[in-house]
Motif scaffolding. Structure first.
Motif, PDB file in Angstrom:
ATOM      1  N   ARG A 198     104.582  10.800   2.882  1.00 46.02           N
ATOM      2  CA  ARG A 198     102.967  10.116   2.878  1.00 46.02           C
ATOM      3  C   ARG A 198     102.067  11.053   2.947  1.00 46.02           C
ATOM      4  O   ARG A 198     101.920  11.649   4.153  1.00 46.02           O
ATOM      5  CB  ARG A 198     102.965   9.075   3.877  1.00 46.02           C
ATOM      6  CG  ARG A 198     101.950   8.156   3.676  1.00 46.02           C
ATOM      7  CD  ARG A 198     102.165   6.842   4.671  1.00 46.02           C
ATOM      8  NE  ARG A 198     100.731   6.353   5.195  1.00 46.02           N
ATOM      9  CZ  ARG A 198     100.007   5.480   4.547  1.00 46.02           C
ATOM     10  NH1 ARG A 198     100.266   5.031   3.120  1.00 46.02           N
ATOM     11  NH2 ARG A 198      98.988   5.104   4.815  1.00 46.02           N
ATOM     12  N   THR A 234      92.341  14.755   1.645  1.00 43.63           N
ATOM     13  CA  THR A 234      91.032  14.456   2.328  1.00 43.63           C
ATOM     14  C   THR A 234      89.697  14.374   1.565  1.00 43.63           C
ATOM     15  O   THR A 234      88.740  13.935   1.903  1.00 43.63           O
ATOM     16  CB  THR A 234      90.670  15.375   3.452  1.00 43.63           C
ATOM     17  OG1 THR A 234      90.256  16.812   2.934  1.00 43.63           O
ATOM     18  CG2 THR A 234      91.912  15.424   4.266  1.00 43.63           C
ATOM     19  N   ASP A 240     103.834   9.693  -2.039  1.00 44.93           N
ATOM     20  CA  ASP A 240     102.996   8.592  -1.722  1.00 44.93           C
ATOM     21  C   ASP A 240     101.736   9.100  -1.134  1.00 44.93           C
ATOM     22  O   ASP A 240     101.466   9.247   0.136  1.00 44.93           O
ATOM     23  CB  ASP A 240     104.076   7.958  -0.800  1.00 44.93           C
ATOM     24  CG  ASP A 240     103.120   6.762  -0.160  1.00 44.93           C
ATOM     25  OD1 ASP A 240     102.138   6.063  -0.551  1.00 44.93           O
ATOM     26  OD2 ASP A 240     103.846   6.267   0.840  1.00 44.93           O
ATOM     27  N   THR A 241     100.718   9.151  -2.193  1.00 49.47           N
ATOM     28  CA  THR A 241      99.434   9.845  -1.822  1.00 49.47           C
ATOM     29  C   THR A 241      98.361   8.910  -1.831  1.00 49.47           C
ATOM     30  O   THR A 241      97.974   7.949  -2.329  1.00 49.47           O
ATOM     31  CB  THR A 241      99.150  10.755  -2.799  1.00 49.47           C
ATOM     32  OG1 THR A 241      99.888  11.806  -3.084  1.00 49.47           O
ATOM     33  CG2 THR A 241      97.885  11.480  -2.618  1.00 49.47           C
ATOM     34  N   VAL A 242      97.368   9.096  -0.698  1.00 41.50           N
ATOM     35  CA  VAL A 242      96.358   8.355  -0.150  1.00 41.50           C
ATOM     36  C   VAL A 242      95.168   9.353  -0.294  1.00 41.50           C
ATOM     37  O   VAL A 242      95.241  10.389   0.172  1.00 41.50           O
ATOM     38  CB  VAL A 242      96.244   7.682   1.243  1.00 41.50           C
ATOM     39  CG1 VAL A 242      94.774   7.155   1.438  1.00 41.50           C
ATOM     40  CG2 VAL A 242      97.318   6.875   1.523  1.00 41.50           C
ATOM     41  N   PHE A 243      94.322   8.942  -1.482  1.00 43.68           N
ATOM     42  CA  PHE A 243      92.967   9.763  -1.624  1.00 43.68           C
ATOM     43  C   PHE A 243      91.862   9.211  -0.886  1.00 43.68           C
ATOM     44  O   PHE A 243      91.310   8.252  -0.971  1.00 43.68           O
ATOM     45  CB  PHE A 243      92.702   9.925  -3.091  1.00 43.68           C
ATOM     46  CG  PHE A 243      93.913  10.573  -4.031  1.00 43.68           C
ATOM     47  CD1 PHE A 243      94.004  11.828  -4.049  1.00 43.68           C
ATOM     48  CD2 PHE A 243      94.583   9.618  -4.746  1.00 43.68           C
ATOM     49  CE1 PHE A 243      94.992  12.412  -4.679  1.00 43.68           C
ATOM     50  CE2 PHE A 243      95.672  10.339  -5.348  1.00 43.68           C
ATOM     51  CZ  PHE A 243      95.902  11.632  -5.493  1.00 43.68           C
ATOM     52  N   ARG A 244      91.401   9.953   0.238  1.00 48.29           N
ATOM     53  CA  ARG A 244      90.227   9.581   0.896  1.00 48.29           C
ATOM     54  C   ARG A 244      89.238   9.638   0.053  1.00 48.29           C
ATOM     55  O   ARG A 244      88.676  10.587  -0.572  1.00 48.29           O
ATOM     56  CB  ARG A 244      90.300  10.565   2.173  1.00 48.29           C
ATOM     57  CG  ARG A 244      89.462  10.029   3.222  1.00 48.29           C
ATOM     58  CD  ARG A 244      89.179  10.919   4.382  1.00 48.29           C
ATOM     59  NE  ARG A 244      88.126  11.106   4.986  1.00 48.29           N
ATOM     60  CZ  ARG A 244      87.158  11.870   4.946  1.00 48.29           C
ATOM     61  NH1 ARG A 244      87.396  12.891   4.116  1.00 48.29           N
ATOM     62  NH2 ARG A 244      86.162  12.004   5.797  1.00 48.29           N
ATOM     63  N   ASP A 245      88.276   8.607   0.264  1.00 48.03           N
ATOM     64  CA  ASP A 245      86.907   8.593  -0.502  1.00 48.03           C
ATOM     65  C   ASP A 245      85.677   9.364   0.274  1.00 48.03           C
ATOM     66  O   ASP A 245      85.871   9.424   1.605  1.00 48.03           O
ATOM     67  CB  ASP A 245      86.465   7.185  -0.621  1.00 48.03           C
ATOM     68  CG  ASP A 245      87.062   6.412  -1.756  1.00 48.03           C
ATOM     69  OD1 ASP A 245      87.549   7.142  -2.579  1.00 48.03           O
ATOM     70  OD2 ASP A 245      87.119   5.329  -1.715  1.00 48.03           O
ATOM     71  N   LEU A 300      98.020  12.575   2.635  1.00 57.15           N
ATOM     72  CA  LEU A 300      96.583  12.437   2.700  1.00 57.15           C
ATOM     73  C   LEU A 300      96.091  13.545   2.076  1.00 57.15           C
ATOM     74  O   LEU A 300      96.146  14.638   2.551  1.00 57.15           O
ATOM     75  CB  LEU A 300      96.156  12.153   4.118  1.00 57.15           C
ATOM     76  CG  LEU A 300      94.585  12.074   4.296  1.00 57.15           C
ATOM     77  CD1 LEU A 300      94.167  10.743   3.437  1.00 57.15           C
ATOM     78  CD2 LEU A 300      93.973  12.120   5.791  1.00 57.15           C
ATOM     79  N   ALA A 357      99.796  12.380  -6.832  1.00 55.31           N
ATOM     80  CA  ALA A 357     100.055  10.862  -7.088  1.00 55.31           C
ATOM     81  C   ALA A 357     101.386  10.537  -7.672  1.00 55.31           C
ATOM     82  O   ALA A 357     102.206   9.888  -7.133  1.00 55.31           O
ATOM     83  CB  ALA A 357      98.989  10.311  -7.887  1.00 55.31           C
ATOM     84  N   GLU A 402      99.121   9.290  11.280  1.00 54.81           N
ATOM     85  CA  GLU A 402      99.505   8.195  10.053  1.00 54.81           C
ATOM     86  C   GLU A 402     100.021   8.910   8.968  1.00 54.81           C
ATOM     87  O   GLU A 402     100.623   8.187   8.285  1.00 54.81           O
ATOM     88  CB  GLU A 402      98.117   7.794   9.538  1.00 54.81           C
ATOM     89  CG  GLU A 402      97.999   6.359   9.112  1.00 54.81           C
ATOM     90  CD  GLU A 402      96.644   6.031   8.790  1.00 54.81           C
ATOM     91  OE1 GLU A 402      96.482   5.235   7.654  1.00 54.81           O
ATOM     92  OE2 GLU A 402      95.592   5.985   9.600  1.00 54.81           O
ATOM     93  N   TYR A 403     100.102  10.137   8.717  1.00 55.92           N
ATOM     94  CA  TYR A 403     100.768  10.699   7.568  1.00 55.92           C
ATOM     95  C   TYR A 403     101.546  11.755   7.924  1.00 55.92           C
ATOM     96  O   TYR A 403     101.552  12.350   8.951  1.00 55.92           O
ATOM     97  CB  TYR A 403      99.517  11.319   6.631  1.00 55.92           C
ATOM     98  CG  TYR A 403      98.572  10.444   6.101  1.00 55.92           C
ATOM     99  CD1 TYR A 403      98.877   9.613   4.936  1.00 55.92           C
ATOM    100  CD2 TYR A 403      97.175  10.178   6.944  1.00 55.92           C
ATOM    101  CE1 TYR A 403      97.992   8.943   4.507  1.00 55.92           C
ATOM    102  CE2 TYR A 403      96.415   9.077   6.455  1.00 55.92           C
ATOM    103  CZ  TYR A 403      96.773   8.489   5.483  1.00 55.92           C
ATOM    104  OH  TYR A 403      95.750   7.414   5.107  1.00 55.92           O
TER     105      TYR A 403
END
Ligand SMILES: NC(=O)c1ccc[n+]([C@@H]2O[C@H](COP(=O)([O-])OP(=O)(O)OC[C@H]3O[C@@H](n4cnc5c(N)ncnc54)[C@H](O)[C@@H]3O)[C@@H](O)[C@H]2O)c1
Ligand SMILES: O=C(O)[C@H](O)COP(=O)(O)O
Length: 315
Positions: free
Chosen positions: A2, A6, A22-27, A4, A18, A43-44
């Motif tokens: 997972r 930033t 398992d990528t989260v792209f921060r806004d 992040l 992506a 968290e990551y």
């Protein structure tokens, strides 16, 4: 894993991240605060941070953390307390080399802009104040034959030296904290003071962080020639900004070309009011090709880590 990311990266880098993780792209364009950085560490599994994300010592309080790697986008890691990260068991990686030529190009742009008064000339023209070519109008400083003094003869310092020597017929001198053999004809001097005294143009190219904070202060600026120019493409806090403003206001040096500032994006009004400075908004690596290469290097570090291999560019 997972991950992040930033900040918004070039689309090719986002697509790769992506697809692979398992990528989260921060806004948003604002960097992580130390509190947000600490929360992300919990968290990551992995984080791809960059300049302005404040992984200060306090972010690493109260581990253990889920996160095992910070794969920085950029070579400079002064926004990460690397010792605290390592003590918390994290790997820190960066992107050396990808940034070198582009940043050296910006140093050359700043040398030419300051010495030849290019910003001033453009402002005059745009303001409708240009009255036509005159033999004595806007006379600047001829750079051929001048001595550039490079503070920090690493990858970027040497790329600046090559450009100055081979491209612009300048003499090259440098100060580095350790002995450094370089391919460009250049003279290593034994002290920063000596370099500041002899250079017509001083280019700052050391890493930022605690070890170099305030390296160029009142005494170093006072050692410069009154005809000298200071160019900083490293990090803002390597130069004591108030001391630089005072030296420029008093005419103790001829000018400055800056890509970086002590409290970005804040640029002191006194600095902005001066004609003899060129102020760029931290453009060192700002081309798509270079930013994509930086992203690829950061992602390569993550892929190697995820596959249990040594990361190619550990800090
Ligand atoms: N303006 C920008 O957009 C931009 C872009 C890329 C990099 N940078 C900055 O440039 C820095 C340098 O990058 P690099 O790839 O050339 O790094 P590098 O590690 O190759 O070179 C740094 C050099 O500085 C020397 N040095 C360190 N501390 C010193 C000191 N106190 N006195 C004298 N010399 C010292 C080192 O020995 C080394 O030779 C980065 O850390 C980053 O902060 C800025
Ligand atoms: O302009 C840049 O790209 C920034 O300085 C971040 O990159 P760096 O850490 O390589 O300087």
């Amino acid at each position: 894993m997972r991950l992040l990311v930033t900040r918004r990266l070039p689309p090719a880098n986002m697509a790769f991240a992506a697809e692979r993780f398992d990528t989260v792209f921060r806004d948003g364009d604002r960097g992580l605060t130390p509190e947000e950085a600490g929360a992300a560490l919990r968290e990551y599994d992995a984080i791809l941070p960059t300049l302005g994300d404040r992984f200060a010592a306090s972010a690493f309080d109260g581990g253990p953390f889920r996160c095992r790697i910070l794969a920085n986008f950029g070579v400079g890691v002064n926004h990460i307390d690397v010792a605290a990260a390592k003590a918390a068991g994290l790997v820190v990686a960066n992107t050396p080399g990808a940034v070198t030529d582009a940043t050296a190009d910006i140093a050359m742009a700043l040398i030419l802009m300051t010495a030849r008064r290019l910003g001033e000339g453009e402002r005059m023209l745009r303001a409708g104040r240009w009255t036509g070519w005159e033999p004595t109008q806007m006379l600047g400083t001829h750079v051929t034959g001048l001595t550039v003094g490079i503070v920090g003869m690493g990858r970027i310092g040497q790329a600046v030296a090559r450009r100055c020597h081979f491209g612009f017929g300048m003499e090259v001198a440098y100060f580095n904290r350790s002995p450094k053999a370089v391919e460009v004809p250049a003279r290593q001097v034994g002290s920063l003071d000596e370099l500041m005294r002899l250079a017509d143009v001083v280019v700052v190219a050391v890493p930022g962080g605690a070890e170099t904070r305030g390296l160029i202060g009142v005494a170093e600026l006072a050692a410069m020639r009154p005809t000298g120019f200071l160019v900083n493409v490293a990090r803002g806090d390597v130069v004591v900004e108030d001391a630089l403003v005072a030296a420029l206001e008093a005419g103790r040096i001829a000018g400055a070309g800056l890509d970086v500032y002590a409290r970005e994006p804040e640029v002191p009004a006194r600095l902005r009011a001066l004609e003899n400075v060129v102020l760029l908004p931290h453009l060192g690596t700002a081309t798509l090709r270079v930013r994509e290469a930086m992203g690829r290097m950061a992602l390569d570090n993550l892929v190697a880590f995820a596959e249990g291999r040594a990361v190619p560019n550990p800090v």
